[in-house]
Design a protein around this motif. Structure first.
Motif, PDB file in Angstrom:
ATOM      1  N   UNK A  14       0.869  -1.253  -0.096  1.00 61.43           N
ATOM      2  CA  UNK A  14      -0.325   0.278   0.362  1.00 61.43           C
ATOM      3  C   UNK A  14       1.250   1.064  -0.187  1.00 61.43           C
ATOM      4  N   UNK A  15       0.395   2.357  -0.168  1.00 64.63           N
ATOM      5  CA  UNK A  15       1.275   3.783  -0.611  1.00 64.63           C
ATOM      6  C   UNK A  15      -0.140   4.828  -0.803  1.00 64.63           C
ATOM      7  N   UNK A  16       0.918   5.983  -1.663  1.00 64.46           N
ATOM      8  CA  UNK A  16       0.641   6.744  -2.516  1.00 64.46           C
ATOM      9  C   UNK A  16       0.430   6.611  -3.646  1.00 64.46           C
ATOM     10  N   UNK A  17      -0.487   6.591  -3.950  1.00 62.16           N
ATOM     11  CA  UNK A  17      -0.749   6.583  -5.753  1.00 62.16           C
ATOM     12  C   UNK A  17       0.781   7.358  -6.299  1.00 62.16           C
ATOM     13  N   UNK A  18       1.551   6.484  -7.531  1.00 60.10           N
ATOM     14  CA  UNK A  18       3.005   6.389  -8.050  1.00 60.10           C
ATOM     15  C   UNK A  18       4.004   6.440  -6.881  1.00 60.10           C
ATOM     16  N   UNK A  19       3.754   5.594  -6.161  1.00 58.65           N
ATOM     17  CA  UNK A  19       4.657   5.339  -5.136  1.00 58.65           C
ATOM     18  C   UNK A  19       5.477   4.134  -5.643  1.00 58.65           C
ATOM     19  N   UNK A  20       4.757   3.691  -6.333  1.00 57.75           N
ATOM     20  CA  UNK A  20       5.531   1.958  -7.126  1.00 57.75           C
ATOM     21  C   UNK A  20       5.370   0.831  -6.439  1.00 57.75           C
ATOM     22  N   UNK A  21       4.274   1.223  -5.630  1.00 59.07           N
ATOM     23  CA  UNK A  21       3.808  -0.170  -5.025  1.00 59.07           C
ATOM     24  C   UNK A  21       2.851  -1.189  -5.655  1.00 59.07           C
ATOM     25  N   UNK A  22       2.370  -1.072  -7.196  1.00 55.79           N
ATOM     26  CA  UNK A  22       2.742  -2.052  -8.183  1.00 55.79           C
ATOM     27  C   UNK A  22       3.719  -2.811  -8.335  1.00 55.79           C
ATOM     28  N   UNK A  23       4.704  -1.996  -9.453  1.00 57.52           N
ATOM     29  CA  UNK A  23       6.410  -2.840  -9.789  1.00 57.52           C
ATOM     30  C   UNK A  23       7.219  -3.332  -8.822  1.00 57.52           C
ATOM     31  N   UNK A  24       7.424  -2.785  -7.432  1.00 58.51           N
ATOM     32  CA  UNK A  24       7.433  -3.642  -6.164  1.00 58.51           C
ATOM     33  C   UNK A  24       7.013  -4.810  -6.338  1.00 58.51           C
ATOM     34  N   UNK A  25       5.651  -4.508  -6.027  1.00 56.63           N
ATOM     35  CA  UNK A  25       4.628  -6.289  -5.270  1.00 56.63           C
ATOM     36  C   UNK A  25       5.123  -6.934  -6.881  1.00 56.63           C
ATOM     37  N   UNK A  26       5.263  -6.716  -7.847  1.00 54.32           N
ATOM     38  CA  UNK A  26       4.914  -8.222  -9.260  1.00 54.32           C
ATOM     39  C   UNK A  26       6.730  -7.929  -9.314  1.00 54.32           C
ATOM     40  N   UNK A  27       7.333  -6.602  -8.822  1.00 53.62           N
ATOM     41  CA  UNK A  27       8.655  -7.688  -8.819  1.00 53.62           C
ATOM     42  C   UNK A  27       9.695  -8.550  -8.130  1.00 53.62           C
ATOM     43  N   UNK A  28       9.121  -8.181  -6.796  1.00 52.97           N
ATOM     44  CA  UNK A  28       8.915  -9.200  -5.417  1.00 52.97           C
ATOM     45  C   UNK A  28       7.918 -10.232  -5.559  1.00 52.97           C
ATOM     46  N   UNK A 137       3.981  10.027 -12.313  1.00 54.90           N
ATOM     47  CA  UNK A 137       2.992   9.689 -12.871  1.00 54.90           C
ATOM     48  C   UNK A 137       2.384  10.965 -14.550  1.00 54.90           C
ATOM     49  N   UNK A 138       3.393  11.526 -13.944  1.00 59.07           N
ATOM     50  CA  UNK A 138       3.659  12.645 -15.858  1.00 59.07           C
ATOM     51  C   UNK A 138       4.060  11.152 -16.678  1.00 59.07           C
TER      52      UNK A 138
END
Length: 202
Positions: A14-28, A137-138
């Motif tokens: 979890x965390x702010x949108x744009x923090x990379x939470x989804x990228x980190x979760x998939x990588x790990x 996000x940009x």
């Protein structure tokens, strides 16, 4: 409500949108530890860089409300007029494949799961400073309106940081992936040790 078995753990990013939470979760979760992720359902429109079944399941508001009325969602929240939720059956089906799963949720969803399952839910708060979040996000092509809407939630999301079991600043992807992997492996080790200890008592 689905009852978690003894060996089952839910890791929540979890965390702010744009923090990379989804990228980190998939990588790990998927690439490194070969865990299975559970995908949320949402009524918001799919963005041009998103993929159905990978980022979200995109459904209509009527479909969402029908599923919610049928008790299909384990948790559901509304953010900026859009509905988000995790289906209980998806949790159950994924646990049948893997003993541990991971989810990517906003802070409201993370809190709901924590209240439902307590110590069985381990929250990883992934964050970056406001300017970094805005630039990311940009770069991914969000419109100024979407960015402004996300940043309006930034301080509220950051306030949830201290509630989580683990906090990671995402300033370098390979570094945070290494740290998160080690942390999750620690939980795996604890589970193995608990299992071995119980065998000795039998």
């Amino acid at each position: 409500m689905y009852s978690l078995k003894e060996k089952e753990i839910i890791f929540v990013f979890t965390g702010p949108d744009g923090s990379g939470r989804k990228t980190v979760s998939k990588l790990v979760g998927e690439s490194t530890l070969h865990m299975k992720g559970v995908i949320s359902y949402t009524t918001r429109e799919r963005r041009h860089y998103e993929t159905e079944g990978e980022d979200y399941h995109y459904i209509s508001k009527d479909e969402f409300e029908s599923a919610r009325n049928n008790g299909e969602f384990l948790e559901s929240v509304e953010v900026d007029g859009n509905l988000y939720g995790i289906k209980e059956q998806d949790i159950k089906n994924t646990f049948e494949e893997k003993g541990c799963i991971y989810l990517v949720l906003n802070t409201e969803g993370a809190e709901i799961l924590k209240k439902l399952y307590g110590d069985k839910v381990i929250r990883f708060f992934v964050y970056a400073d406001r300017n970094t979040v805005m630039e990311r996000q940009k770069e991914r092509g969000d419109t100024p309106e979407i960015i402004e809407r996300h940043l309006a939630h930034y301080d509220q999301d950051m306030a949830y940081k201290e509630e989580c079991e683990h906090i990671f600043e995402n300033y370098k992807l390979d570094h945070i992936a290494f740290e998160v992997t080690n942390t999750i492996e620690h939980y795996f080790k604890l589970k193995l040790e608990e299992k071995a200890a119980k065998k000795e008592l039998l």
